[in-house]
Design a protein around this motif. Structure first.
Motif, PDB file in Angstrom:
ATOM      1  N   ALA A  49      43.474  31.636  20.630  1.00 34.83           N
ATOM      2  CA  ALA A  49      44.294  32.836  20.779  1.00 34.83           C
ATOM      3  C   ALA A  49      43.449  34.031  21.198  1.00 34.83           C
ATOM      4  O   ALA A  49      43.923  34.920  21.910  1.00 34.83           O
ATOM      5  CB  ALA A  49      45.018  33.129  19.478  1.00 34.83           C
ATOM      6  N   SER A  50      42.186  34.071  20.784  1.00 34.06           N
ATOM      7  CA  SER A  50      41.343  35.223  21.105  1.00 34.06           C
ATOM      8  C   SER A  50      40.916  35.210  22.569  1.00 34.06           C
ATOM      9  O   SER A  50      40.541  36.232  23.126  1.00 34.06           O
ATOM     10  CB  SER A  50      40.105  35.242  20.206  1.00 34.06           C
ATOM     11  N   ASN A  51      40.907  34.044  23.207  1.00 35.27           N
ATOM     12  CA  ASN A  51      40.492  33.898  24.604  1.00 35.27           C
ATOM     13  C   ASN A  51      39.086  34.440  24.856  1.00 35.27           C
ATOM     14  O   ASN A  51      38.770  34.873  25.952  1.00 35.27           O
ATOM     15  CB  ASN A  51      41.477  34.586  25.550  1.00 35.27           C
ATOM     16  N   ALA A  52      38.230  34.438  23.808  1.00 33.49           N
ATOM     17  CA  ALA A  52      36.873  34.947  23.967  1.00 33.49           C
ATOM     18  C   ALA A  52      35.931  33.868  24.487  1.00 33.49           C
ATOM     19  O   ALA A  52      34.898  34.162  25.088  1.00 33.49           O
ATOM     20  CB  ALA A  52      36.362  35.483  22.630  1.00 33.49           C
ATOM     21  N   THR A  53      36.277  32.630  24.263  1.00 34.57           N
ATOM     22  CA  THR A  53      35.424  31.502  24.630  1.00 34.57           C
ATOM     23  C   THR A  53      36.296  30.431  25.267  1.00 34.57           C
ATOM     24  O   THR A  53      37.459  30.287  24.915  1.00 34.57           O
ATOM     25  CB  THR A  53      34.789  30.897  23.352  1.00 34.57           C
ATOM     26  N   MET A  54      35.708  29.711  26.207  1.00 30.24           N
ATOM     27  CA  MET A  54      36.427  28.552  26.730  1.00 30.24           C
ATOM     28  C   MET A  54      35.462  27.407  26.977  1.00 30.24           C
ATOM     29  O   MET A  54      34.263  27.620  27.144  1.00 30.24           O
ATOM     30  CB  MET A  54      37.206  28.905  28.001  1.00 30.24           C
ATOM     31  N   LEU A  55      35.977  26.209  27.004  1.00 31.36           N
ATOM     32  CA  LEU A  55      35.165  25.024  27.259  1.00 31.36           C
ATOM     33  C   LEU A  55      35.390  24.625  28.710  1.00 31.36           C
ATOM     34  O   LEU A  55      36.456  24.168  29.079  1.00 31.36           O
ATOM     35  CB  LEU A  55      35.567  23.893  26.302  1.00 31.36           C
ATOM     36  N   VAL A  56      34.340  24.825  29.506  1.00 37.78           N
ATOM     37  CA  VAL A  56      34.548  24.712  30.947  1.00 37.78           C
ATOM     38  C   VAL A  56      34.635  23.279  31.457  1.00 37.78           C
ATOM     39  O   VAL A  56      35.004  23.064  32.606  1.00 37.78           O
ATOM     40  CB  VAL A  56      33.451  25.471  31.742  1.00 37.78           C
ATOM     41  N   CYS A  57      34.309  22.291  30.627  1.00 39.30           N
ATOM     42  CA  CYS A  57      34.374  20.907  31.133  1.00 39.30           C
ATOM     43  C   CYS A  57      35.795  20.474  31.430  1.00 39.30           C
ATOM     44  O   CYS A  57      36.014  19.609  32.265  1.00 39.30           O
ATOM     45  CB  CYS A  57      33.726  19.925  30.166  1.00 39.30           C
ATOM     46  N   CYS A  58      36.748  21.048  30.723  1.00 33.48           N
ATOM     47  CA  CYS A  58      38.109  20.537  30.882  1.00 33.48           C
ATOM     48  C   CYS A  58      39.142  21.629  31.048  1.00 33.48           C
ATOM     49  O   CYS A  58      40.229  21.367  31.543  1.00 33.48           O
ATOM     50  CB  CYS A  58      38.478  19.674  29.676  1.00 33.48           C
ATOM     51  N   SER A  59      38.835  22.866  30.638  1.00 32.12           N
ATOM     52  CA  SER A  59      39.842  23.919  30.687  1.00 32.12           C
ATOM     53  C   SER A  59      39.890  24.578  32.057  1.00 32.12           C
ATOM     54  O   SER A  59      38.966  24.450  32.851  1.00 32.12           O
ATOM     55  CB  SER A  59      39.564  24.960  29.604  1.00 32.12           C
ATOM     56  N   ARG A  60      40.972  25.277  32.280  1.00 29.69           N
ATOM     57  CA  ARG A  60      41.197  25.927  33.569  1.00 29.69           C
ATOM     58  C   ARG A  60      41.559  27.383  33.346  1.00 29.69           C
ATOM     59  O   ARG A  60      41.643  27.819  32.208  1.00 29.69           O
ATOM     60  CB  ARG A  60      42.332  25.205  34.311  1.00 29.69           C
ATOM     61  N   SER A  61      41.811  28.080  34.420  1.00 30.25           N
ATOM     62  CA  SER A  61      42.180  29.489  34.292  1.00 30.25           C
ATOM     63  C   SER A  61      43.641  29.663  34.652  1.00 30.25           C
ATOM     64  O   SER A  61      44.136  29.075  35.612  1.00 30.25           O
ATOM     65  CB  SER A  61      41.317  30.330  35.231  1.00 30.25           C
ATOM     66  N   ARG A  62      44.338  30.490  33.877  1.00 26.47           N
ATOM     67  CA  ARG A  62      45.723  30.815  34.219  1.00 26.47           C
ATOM     68  C   ARG A  62      45.780  31.954  35.214  1.00 26.47           C
ATOM     69  O   ARG A  62      46.818  32.189  35.827  1.00 26.47           O
ATOM     70  CB  ARG A  62      46.485  31.284  32.963  1.00 26.47           C
ATOM     71  N   THR A  63      44.695  32.709  35.312  1.00 28.88           N
ATOM     72  CA  THR A  63      44.673  33.856  36.208  1.00 28.88           C
ATOM     73  C   THR A  63      43.835  33.508  37.441  1.00 28.88           C
ATOM     74  O   THR A  63      42.969  32.623  37.373  1.00 28.88           O
ATOM     75  CB  THR A  63      44.063  35.068  35.484  1.00 28.88           C
ATOM     76  N   SER A  64      44.079  34.188  38.533  1.00 27.44           N
ATOM     77  CA  SER A  64      43.390  33.812  39.773  1.00 27.44           C
ATOM     78  C   SER A  64      41.919  34.197  39.732  1.00 27.44           C
ATOM     79  O   SER A  64      41.103  33.606  40.420  1.00 27.44           O
ATOM     80  CB  SER A  64      44.080  34.451  40.968  1.00 27.44           C
ATOM     81  N   THR A  65      41.561  35.193  38.915  1.00 28.87           N
ATOM     82  CA  THR A  65      40.156  35.554  38.775  1.00 28.87           C
ATOM     83  C   THR A  65      39.670  35.134  37.398  1.00 28.87           C
ATOM     84  O   THR A  65      40.351  35.352  36.404  1.00 28.87           O
ATOM     85  CB  THR A  65      39.978  37.087  38.904  1.00 28.87           C
ATOM     86  N   LEU A  66      38.494  34.510  37.383  1.00 30.98           N
ATOM     87  CA  LEU A  66      37.911  34.048  36.132  1.00 30.98           C
ATOM     88  C   LEU A  66      36.484  34.578  36.074  1.00 30.98           C
ATOM     89  O   LEU A  66      35.680  34.270  36.947  1.00 30.98           O
ATOM     90  CB  LEU A  66      37.912  32.521  36.122  1.00 30.98           C
ATOM     91  N   VAL A  67      36.181  35.438  35.084  1.00 28.73           N
ATOM     92  CA  VAL A  67      34.829  35.974  34.964  1.00 28.73           C
ATOM     93  C   VAL A  67      34.228  35.443  33.668  1.00 28.73           C
ATOM     94  O   VAL A  67      34.755  35.675  32.582  1.00 28.73           O
ATOM     95  CB  VAL A  67      34.840  37.525  34.935  1.00 28.73           C
ATOM     96  N   LEU A  68      33.116  34.722  33.819  1.00 34.91           N
ATOM     97  CA  LEU A  68      32.472  34.075  32.676  1.00 34.91           C
ATOM     98  C   LEU A  68      31.048  34.567  32.522  1.00 34.91           C
ATOM     99  O   LEU A  68      30.398  34.933  33.499  1.00 34.91           O
ATOM    100  CB  LEU A  68      32.430  32.554  32.888  1.00 34.91           C
ATOM    101  N   ASP A  69      30.542  34.540  31.298  1.00 38.59           N
ATOM    102  CA  ASP A  69      29.147  34.850  31.041  1.00 38.59           C
ATOM    103  C   ASP A  69      28.431  33.530  30.834  1.00 38.59           C
ATOM    104  O   ASP A  69      28.381  33.011  29.722  1.00 38.59           O
ATOM    105  CB  ASP A  69      29.070  35.731  29.780  1.00 38.59           C
ATOM    106  N   CYS A  70      27.899  32.938  31.903  1.00 36.36           N
ATOM    107  CA  CYS A  70      27.322  31.594  31.828  1.00 36.36           C
ATOM    108  C   CYS A  70      25.861  31.629  31.405  1.00 36.36           C
ATOM    109  O   CYS A  70      25.139  32.471  31.852  1.00 36.36           O
ATOM    110  CB  CYS A  70      27.412  30.886  33.173  1.00 36.36           C
TER     111      CYS A  70
END
Ligand code: FES
Length: 70
Positions: A49-70
């Protein structure tokens, strides 16, 4: 449609992957801007719910722009 990690790899970013199934949490990255589409089974309800972290191996973005701190 590609997973985030596929996009990162095709752009030369080496993220840290282990299970690639949303199970281990190794690939977690900090979300700076976007609404993730969580497809993992690792994050708990609060983390999702916080959307602060995501697991990039399987998750996707609902928005057209995705900004991550890799
Ligand atoms: Fe295991 Fe992503 S690599 S959760």
């Amino acid at each position: 449609e590609n997973s985030v990690s596929e996009v990162l790899h095709s752009n030369g970013v080496n993220d840290d992957l282990s299970c690639e199934q949303g199970l281990c949490g190794t690939c977690a990255v900090k979300v700076l801007e976007c609404i993730p589409d969580h497809r993992d089974v690792y994050l708990n309800t609060t983390e999702r719910a916080s959307n602060a972290t995501m697991l990039v191996c399987c998750s996707r973005s609902r928005t057209s722009t995705l900004v991550l701190d890799c």
